[in-house]
Enzyme design. Structure first.
Site, PDB file in Angstrom:
ATOM      1  N   SER A   6       0.839  -1.202   0.000  1.00  0.00           N
ATOM      2  CA  SER A   6       0.000   0.000   0.000  1.00  0.00           C
ATOM      3  C   SER A   6       0.869   1.246   0.000  1.00  0.00           C
ATOM      4  CB  SER A   6      -0.894   0.018   1.246  1.00  0.00           C
ATOM      5  OG  SER A   6      -1.352   1.341   1.463  1.00  0.00           O
ATOM      6  N   HIS A  30      -1.283  -1.537  -4.186  1.00  0.00           N
ATOM      7  CA  HIS A  30      -2.528  -1.145  -3.523  1.00  0.00           C
ATOM      8  C   HIS A  30      -2.609   0.387  -3.415  1.00  0.00           C
ATOM      9  CE1 HIS A  30      -5.853  -2.023  -0.610  1.00  0.00           C
ATOM     10  NE2 HIS A  30      -5.422  -0.941   0.011  1.00  0.00           N
ATOM     11  N   MET A  34      -9.008   8.079  -0.930  1.00  0.00           N
ATOM     12  CA  MET A  34      -9.858   8.587   0.159  1.00  0.00           C
ATOM     13  C   MET A  34     -10.391   9.964  -0.208  1.00  0.00           C
ATOM     14  SD  MET A  34      -7.587   7.596   3.477  1.00  0.00           S
ATOM     15  CE  MET A  34      -6.636   6.064   3.547  1.00  0.00           C
ATOM     16  N   HIS A  63      -8.361   0.601  -3.862  1.00  0.00           N
ATOM     17  CA  HIS A  63      -9.246   0.518  -2.693  1.00  0.00           C
ATOM     18  C   HIS A  63      -9.957   1.865  -2.533  1.00  0.00           C
ATOM     19  CE1 HIS A  63      -9.385  -0.118   2.006  1.00  0.00           C
ATOM     20  NE2 HIS A  63     -10.587  -0.107   1.459  1.00  0.00           N
ATOM     21  N   MET A  65     -12.056   4.248  -0.711  1.00  0.00           N
ATOM     22  CA  MET A  65     -12.673   4.634   0.562  1.00  0.00           C
ATOM     23  C   MET A  65     -13.357   5.970   0.324  1.00  0.00           C
ATOM     24  SD  MET A  65      -9.622   3.391   3.041  1.00  0.00           S
ATOM     25  CE  MET A  65      -8.508   3.341   1.658  1.00  0.00           C
ATOM     26  N   MET A 134     -11.028  -5.603   6.203  1.00  0.00           N
ATOM     27  CA  MET A 134     -10.271  -4.557   6.910  1.00  0.00           C
ATOM     28  C   MET A 134      -9.947  -5.045   8.324  1.00  0.00           C
ATOM     29  SD  MET A 134      -9.810  -2.199   4.717  1.00  0.00           S
ATOM     30  CE  MET A 134      -8.885  -1.162   5.845  1.00  0.00           C
ATOM     31  N   GLY A 139      -8.841   4.502   6.855  1.00  0.00           N
ATOM     32  CA  GLY A 139      -8.557   5.940   6.908  1.00  0.00           C
ATOM     33  C   GLY A 139      -7.094   6.291   7.086  1.00  0.00           C
ATOM     34  N   PHE A 140      -6.381   5.470   7.834  1.00  0.00           N
ATOM     35  CA  PHE A 140      -5.000   5.824   8.134  1.00  0.00           C
ATOM     36  C   PHE A 140      -4.107   4.586   8.141  1.00  0.00           C
ATOM     37  CE2 PHE A 140      -7.788   8.966   9.940  1.00  0.00           C
ATOM     38  CZ  PHE A 140      -7.211  10.155   9.521  1.00  0.00           C
ATOM     39  N   GLY A 142      -0.534   2.609   9.529  1.00  0.00           N
ATOM     40  CA  GLY A 142       0.204   2.520  10.790  1.00  0.00           C
ATOM     41  C   GLY A 142      -0.623   2.197  12.023  1.00  0.00           C
ATOM     42  N   ASP A 170      -6.282  -6.159   4.910  1.00  0.00           N
ATOM     43  CA  ASP A 170      -5.658  -4.839   4.883  1.00  0.00           C
ATOM     44  C   ASP A 170      -5.680  -4.188   6.264  1.00  0.00           C
ATOM     45  OD1 ASP A 170      -4.798  -2.289   4.163  1.00  0.00           O
ATOM     46  OD2 ASP A 170      -6.564  -1.816   2.931  1.00  0.00           O
ATOM     47  N   GLY A 171      -4.498  -3.901   6.785  1.00  0.00           N
ATOM     48  CA  GLY A 171      -4.394  -3.101   8.006  1.00  0.00           C
ATOM     49  C   GLY A 171      -3.575  -3.737   9.103  1.00  0.00           C
ATOM     50  N   GLY A 172      -2.470  -3.109   9.434  1.00  0.00           N
ATOM     51  CA  GLY A 172      -1.689  -3.536  10.597  1.00  0.00           C
ATOM     52  C   GLY A 172      -0.922  -4.828  10.415  1.00  0.00           C
ATOM     53  N   GLY A 192       1.236  -1.502   4.324  1.00  0.00           N
ATOM     54  CA  GLY A 192       1.734  -0.155   4.041  1.00  0.00           C
ATOM     55  C   GLY A 192       2.954   0.183   4.871  1.00  0.00           C
ATOM     56  N   SER A 193       2.717   0.446   6.157  1.00  0.00           N
ATOM     57  CA  SER A 193       3.831   0.905   6.999  1.00  0.00           C
ATOM     58  C   SER A 193       4.916  -0.164   7.175  1.00  0.00           C
ATOM     59  CB  SER A 193       3.314   1.393   8.357  1.00  0.00           C
ATOM     60  OG  SER A 193       2.498   0.421   8.955  1.00  0.00           O
TER      61      SER A 193
HETATM   62  C1  DX5 Z   1      -6.087   2.009   5.629  1.00  0.00           C
HETATM   63  C2  DX5 Z   1      -5.671   1.531   4.278  1.00  0.00           C
HETATM   64  C3  DX5 Z   1      -4.549   0.585   4.274  1.00  0.00           C
HETATM   65  C4  DX5 Z   1      -3.271   1.109   4.873  1.00  0.00           C
HETATM   66  C5  DX5 Z   1      -2.613  -0.031   5.560  1.00  0.00           C
HETATM   67  O1  DX5 Z   1      -7.254   2.746   5.498  1.00  0.00           O
HETATM   68  O2  DX5 Z   1      -6.761   0.893   3.638  1.00  0.00           O
HETATM   69  O3  DX5 Z   1      -4.309   0.091   2.959  1.00  0.00           O
HETATM   70  O4  DX5 Z   1      -2.374   1.648   3.948  1.00  0.00           O
HETATM   71  O5  DX5 Z   1      -1.511   0.476   6.218  1.00  0.00           O
HETATM   72  P1  DX5 Z   1      -0.780  -0.356   7.350  1.00  0.00           P
HETATM   73  O6  DX5 Z   1      -0.223  -1.563   6.683  1.00  0.00           O
HETATM   74  O7  DX5 Z   1       0.269   0.593   7.808  1.00  0.00           O
HETATM   75  O8  DX5 Z   1      -1.786  -0.665   8.397  1.00  0.00           O
HETATM   76 ZN    ZN Z   2      -6.293  -0.067   1.724  1.00  0.00          ZN
END
Ligand code: DX5
Ligand code: ZN
Length: 215
Positions: A6, A30, A34, A63, A65, A134, A139-140, A142, A170-172, A192-193
């Protein structure tokens, strides 16, 4: 397991380079689109996503959002390998979002927030080819992985039965939890992070892939 890095945690001033860094070990890229309404954050839209086509041949995992997926999906240039994912909680009726996205000739993905019951997407499973689970509130980047997601992935796997649907999560997701996510039934890992939040994204992506298969 297939990786879909991401870009949300990438350097937005160097997106093409960031994509190239992870391209050899990734299955998708990805894009977190938003609108500041569906989620309290703004990122990028069709002009930026479409411009990045020139720099990679990887399929795009887009994706959305956003409140109006049916209105904006047609602005993305897509082919049969790409996926556009909308949220079942968005303002446009899901039937319409599915019809519009399918009409673009790409794969249709559906996603849901962590607190939305799986029953909300069940009626659409015959018409989508991808479900994005999810494991954080959208939304964010990290945020911390919500462990309840593991049970949800297993339940979704059951619900899908024999249908040909890819489960993406997706997420964390980090090296420490990716194996559990894959074992629960995820085929595509969005991160992502864990990838772009560090000095060497390629090495981080490789570590995540190794961790997914490590015993
Ligand atoms: C959050 C996004 C994710 C995000 C995941 O709203 O949909 O794709 O980039 O980031 P990490 O992997 O840092 O949780
Ligand atoms: Zn995403």
């Amino acid at each position: 397991m297939k990786l879909s890095p991401s870009l949300l945690s990438a350097d937005f001033g160097r997106l093409a380079e960031e994509i190239r860094a992870v391209e050899p070990v990734s299955a998708y890229i990805h894009f977190d689109v938003m609108d500041g309404h569906f989620v309290p954050n703004l990122t990028f839209g069709p002009p930026v996503v479409n411009a990045l086509r020139r720099y990679t041949s990887l399929p795009f995992d887009i994706h959305l959002m956003i409140e109006h997926p049916a209105r904006y999906a047609p602005r993305f240039k897509v082919g049969p390998e790409d996926v556009i994912t909308f949220h079942v909680e968005a303002g446009d009726p899901s039937e319409e979002a599915i019809r519009v996205i399918r009409g673009l000739g790409c794969r249709v993905g559906i996603s849901l927030r962590p607190r939305t019951p799986l029953s909300a997407i069940e009626p659409y499973l015959d018409r989508v080819s991808w479900v994005l689970v999810m494991s954080v509130e959208p939304g964010f980047g990290g945020q911390k992985f919500m462990p309840e997601a593991l049970e949800r992935i297993r339940e979704l796997r059951e619900m899908i039965g024999g249908r040909e649907i890819t489960i993406a999560v997706d997420g964390g997701i980090k090296p420490g939890n990716v194996r559990a996510v894959v074992e629960a039934g995820a085929e595509v890992i969005v991160a992502g992070s864990a990838i772009f939040g560090v000095d060497d994204p390629r090495a981080a992506a490789e570590e995540l892939i190794r961790a997914a298969h490590a015993r």
